[in-house]
Design an enzyme around this catalytic site. Structure first.
Site, PDB file in Angstrom:
ATOM      1  N   CYS A 192      33.394  23.491  15.763  1.00 20.40           N
ATOM      2  CA  CYS A 192      33.127  22.798  14.110  1.00 20.40           C
ATOM      3  C   CYS A 192      33.441  22.470  13.639  1.00 20.40           C
ATOM      4  CB  CYS A 192      34.816  24.960  14.430  1.00 20.40           C
ATOM      5  SG  CYS A 192      35.222  25.648  13.215  1.00 20.40           S
ATOM      6  N   HIS A 237      33.228  28.906  17.851  1.00 21.34           N
ATOM      7  CA  HIS A 237      34.194  28.316  18.746  1.00 21.34           C
ATOM      8  C   HIS A 237      34.780  29.322  20.793  1.00 21.34           C
ATOM      9  CE1 HIS A 237      37.565  26.235  16.943  1.00 21.34           C
ATOM     10  NE2 HIS A 237      36.482  27.206  15.581  1.00 21.34           N
ATOM     11  N   GLU A 255      34.499  27.957  23.653  1.00 22.85           N
ATOM     12  CA  GLU A 255      35.940  27.636  24.378  1.00 22.85           C
ATOM     13  C   GLU A 255      36.228  28.712  24.080  1.00 22.85           C
ATOM     14  OE1 GLU A 255      37.777  26.736  20.407  1.00 22.85           O
ATOM     15  OE2 GLU A 255      35.866  26.089  21.599  1.00 22.85           O
TER      16      GLU A 255
END
Length: 238
Positions: free
Chosen positions: A107, A211, A213
């Site tokens: 990001c 994202h 993660e």
């Protein structure tokens, strides 16, 4: 003899109390992929020395990037900027790239990577792009993917995905506008927003707008492989 795990520098933010902040999901993803996360506080000095000890760098999300860094005045829709964080992260990216050590940007981190290589950003895609954009700031929890991206074949991202199209999550209003060599686009949203790139001159220099993660928390295979490839590259740089 047990193989040493690679040290992964993880950038951070500062909360409203002035305390260092890193969402747990970044730390968890690095650990699941086999790395040792080392939190890098905003304002950290001796960047070159620190980078000699790191095996990889993870640039996390956060506030907007200062447009003065890519030669623009602030747009009326620009959000909060953090010049001290920008300065440190730009120095980290350049120092790691000079050493050809792996970098993964997420990001805001992906956007900083682009600026470090002379690229530009949209300060607000809703004001500066077409009206028929997809939703790029989802209201659904980040653990759930919401829109599709097309992946360029023969890229590191394609190796992780094993397919030409994946569904990702999204939480941004800035976006990559123009990129400069050696960066090359490796994924785009259906509305034309650039969603990922990599360097053609570095072993592992990858950035994504979404994202991964957060998707790792739900065992998304592509996201986990992306972190695993990143940590593997960091292990090789030890």
């Amino acid at each position: 003899m047990t193989e040493l795990k690679p040290f992964i520098g993880v950038t951070s933010d500062i909360d409203e109390k002035g305390d260092t902040l890193v969402q747990t999901r970044y730390i968890t993803a690095v650990r699941r992929a086999g790395g040792v996360p080392i939190i890098l506080p905003v304002g950290m000095e001796a960047i070159d020395e620190v980078c000699t000890h790191l095996d990889g760098l993870l640039l996390i999300g956060g506030e907007d990037v200062d447009p003065s860094l890519f030669g623009e005045e602030p747009h009326r829709k620009l959000g909060k900027v953090f010049p001290q964080r920008d300065e440190m992260e730009l120095a980290l990216v350049k120092a790691m790239a000079e050493r050809d050590k792996p970098v993964l940007g997420i990001c805001r981190g992906y956007q900083i990577m682009n600026v470090a290589f002379g690229g530009t950003l949209y300060q607000d895609i809703h004001a500066q792009l077409a009206d028929d954009l997809l939703q790029h700031h989802q209201l659904t929890d980040l653990e759930f993917a919401t829109h599709l991206v097309d992946i360029v074949p023969d890229s590191k991202l394609a190796e992780c995905a094993g397919t030409s199209e994946i569904r990702v999550n999204t939480l941004h209003h800035q976006a990559v506008k123009e990129i400069q060599a050696p960066l090359v686009v490796t994924a785009m949203a259906k509305d034309g927003v650039i969603e990922a790139f990599e360097s053609s001159e570095h072993r592992f220099f990858v950035g994504v707008q979404w994202h991964p993660e957060a998707l790792v928390k739900r065992d998304d295979a592509t996201s986990l492989r992306l972190f695993e490839r990143f940590v593997e590259a960091a292990r090789e740089s030890k």
